[in-house]
Design a protein around this motif. Structure first.
Motif, PDB file in Angstrom:
ATOM      1  N   ASN A  97       6.332   8.339  -2.562  1.00 56.98           N
ATOM      2  CA  ASN A  97       5.585   7.582  -1.572  1.00 56.98           C
ATOM      3  C   ASN A  97       4.089   7.470  -1.873  1.00 56.98           C
ATOM      4  O   ASN A  97       3.290   7.220  -0.983  1.00 56.98           O
ATOM      5  CB  ASN A  97       5.758   8.191  -0.179  1.00 56.98           C
ATOM      6  N   TYR A  98       3.740   7.701  -3.113  1.00 55.69           N
ATOM      7  CA  TYR A  98       2.335   7.634  -3.500  1.00 55.69           C
ATOM      8  C   TYR A  98       2.243   6.723  -4.698  1.00 55.69           C
ATOM      9  O   TYR A  98       2.938   6.910  -5.685  1.00 55.69           O
ATOM     10  CB  TYR A  98       1.804   9.022  -3.822  1.00 55.69           C
ATOM     11  N   GLY A  99       1.364   5.752  -4.614  1.00 60.04           N
ATOM     12  CA  GLY A  99       1.268   4.765  -5.674  1.00 60.04           C
ATOM     13  C   GLY A  99       0.666   5.301  -6.953  1.00 60.04           C
ATOM     14  O   GLY A  99       0.289   6.452  -7.056  1.00 60.04           O
ATOM     15  N   TYR A 100       0.578   4.427  -7.922  1.00 57.11           N
ATOM     16  CA  TYR A 100       0.074   4.779  -9.237  1.00 57.11           C
ATOM     17  C   TYR A 100      -1.394   5.182  -9.200  1.00 57.11           C
ATOM     18  O   TYR A 100      -2.201   4.546  -8.530  1.00 57.11           O
ATOM     19  CB  TYR A 100       0.187   3.570 -10.164  1.00 57.11           C
TER      20      TYR A 100
ATOM     21  N   ASN B  31       8.432  -1.027  -3.474  1.00 53.13           N
ATOM     22  CA  ASN B  31       7.003  -1.008  -3.222  1.00 53.13           C
ATOM     23  C   ASN B  31       6.295  -1.990  -4.130  1.00 53.13           C
ATOM     24  O   ASN B  31       6.886  -2.513  -5.081  1.00 53.13           O
ATOM     25  CB  ASN B  31       6.407   0.399  -3.327  1.00 53.13           C
ATOM     26  N   GLN B  33       2.127  -2.782  -5.632  1.00 47.59           N
ATOM     27  CA  GLN B  33       0.719  -2.402  -5.654  1.00 47.59           C
ATOM     28  C   GLN B  33      -0.116  -3.533  -6.243  1.00 47.59           C
ATOM     29  O   GLN B  33       0.366  -4.299  -7.080  1.00 47.59           O
ATOM     30  CB  GLN B  33       0.519  -1.146  -6.511  1.00 47.59           C
ATOM     31  N   PHE B  35      -3.830  -3.917  -8.245  1.00 44.18           N
ATOM     32  CA  PHE B  35      -4.840  -3.179  -8.977  1.00 44.18           C
ATOM     33  C   PHE B  35      -5.966  -4.116  -9.395  1.00 44.18           C
ATOM     34  O   PHE B  35      -5.745  -5.293  -9.657  1.00 44.18           O
ATOM     35  CB  PHE B  35      -4.275  -2.553 -10.260  1.00 44.18           C
ATOM     36  N   ASN B  45      -6.499   1.330  -7.947  1.00 49.49           N
ATOM     37  CA  ASN B  45      -5.467   0.953  -6.994  1.00 49.49           C
ATOM     38  C   ASN B  45      -6.136   0.354  -5.753  1.00 49.49           C
ATOM     39  O   ASN B  45      -6.921   1.029  -5.084  1.00 49.49           O
ATOM     40  CB  ASN B  45      -4.649   2.195  -6.638  1.00 49.49           C
ATOM     41  N   TYR B  48      -1.337  -0.333  -1.750  1.00 51.35           N
ATOM     42  CA  TYR B  48       0.054   0.087  -1.896  1.00 51.35           C
ATOM     43  C   TYR B  48       0.762  -0.571  -0.726  1.00 51.35           C
ATOM     44  O   TYR B  48       0.600  -0.123   0.423  1.00 51.35           O
ATOM     45  CB  TYR B  48       0.133   1.603  -1.852  1.00 51.35           C
ATOM     46  N   THR B  97       7.502   0.753 -12.527  1.00 55.80           N
ATOM     47  CA  THR B  97       6.704  -0.347 -12.008  1.00 55.80           C
ATOM     48  C   THR B  97       6.411  -1.335 -13.117  1.00 55.80           C
ATOM     49  O   THR B  97       6.031  -0.945 -14.227  1.00 55.80           O
ATOM     50  CB  THR B  97       5.395   0.197 -11.418  1.00 55.80           C
TER      51      THR B  97
END
Lengths: 111, 109
Positions: A97-100, B31, B33, B35, B45, B48, B97
Motif C-alpha cells: 500500500n505504499y507507492g514507489y 494502483n 502513480q 511521477f 512521486n 499514488y 509497475t
C-alpha cells in the motif's frame, strides 16, 4: 522515515569491465525492490525485481544480473559491460500500500 | 502485458498557464502513480492514486479506473514544473509497475 541510497552517482567504465551498483533501503522491512534503466532520458525499463532475500525475477534477458544478499540491499552486476549497457540506472522500493520511492540514480557511460 | 499511453509527448507552456496530461492504460489496475523527473534525473512521486481525485497544491490527479485513464492537472505552471511526467500503473494482481513513455514539459518564463 524510509530512505533509499544508491551509489555511485556517475560511473564511466570501459567495455568489458565488470559492474557493481548497490542500493540500500532504510526504515522499512521486507520491501519489494526494483532495478530500472532509462535510456535517452525517457521511458523506464524494468530490469529486475525482488520480493525477498535471494528472490530475483528478470524482466529482460541481457548482460546484467541482480542479487539481494540482505533484506534491504539490492545489487546490480555485470561481468563484462557492453556499450549498450550505458544508461541511467534507478533503484526503487515499495511495500504494501505504499507507492514507489526511487533512489537518485547512477548514470553509467560505457566507453 | 499492460500498455500505457501518455499524451501529449511534449508540451511547452508559458509560465502561469494550466495544462492537463493524460494517461491511458489497457488493463485493470490496482494502483497508479504519477511521477515528475527533474532535469537532474530524480524521480519524485507526485500522486499514488488508484482511483478518485487527489490534490496537492497546484497539482491534482484523477483516475477513472473503470474507463482506464488518469489525468494530471497542473495549474499556474512555474518554470520549476519543467521536466518529464510519468504515469505508472500496476496491473491488478501484480506488483510490477509499468511506466509510460512520459510527457516532456517545458515551462517558459
Amino acid at each position: 522515515s524510509q530512505t533509499i541510497h544508491q551509489w555511485p552517482a556517475t560511473l564511466v567504465q570501459p567495455v568489458g569491465s565488470p559492474l557493481s551498483l548497490e542500493c540500500t533501503v532504510e526504515g522499512t522491512s521486507n520491501p519489494n525492490l526494483y532495478w530500472y534503466r532509462q535510456a535517452a532520458g525517457r521511458g523506464l525499463q524494468l530490469l529486475f525485481y525482488s520480493v525477498g532475500i535471494g528472490q530475483i525475477s528478470s524482466e529482460v534477458p541481457q548482460n546484467l544480473s541482480a542479487s539481494r544478499p540482505q533484506d534491504r540491499q539490492f545489487i546490480l552486476s555485470s561481468k563484462k559491460l557492453l556499450l549498450s549497457d550505458s544508461g541511467f540506472y534507478l533503484c526503487a522500493w515499495t511495500s504494501f500500500n505504499y507507492g514507489y520511492t526511487f533512489g537518485s540514480g547512477t548514470r553509467l557511460t560505457v566507453v | 502485458g499492460i500498455q500505457v499511453e501518455q499524451s501529449p509527448p511534449d508540451l511547452i507552456l508559458q509560465e502561469g498557464a494550466n495544462s492537463t496530461l493524460r494517461c491511458n492504460f489497457s488493463d485493470s489496475v490496482n494502483n497508479l502513480q504519477w511521477f515528475h523527473q527533474n532535469p537532474w534525473g530524480q524521480l519524485i512521486n507526485l500522486f499514488y492514486i488508484p482511483s478518485g481525485t487527489k490534490q496537492n497544491g497546484r497539482l491534482s490527479a484523477t483516475t477513472v479506473a473503470t474507463e482506464r485513464y488518469s489525468l494530471l492537472y497542473i495549474s499556474s505552471s512555474q518554470t520549476t514544473d519543467s521536466g518529464v511526467y510519468f504515469c505508472a500503473p500496476t496491473p491488478t494482481g501484480g506488483f510490477k509497475t509499468i511506466f509510460g513513455a512520459g510527457t516532456r514539459l517545458f515551462v517558459k518564463a
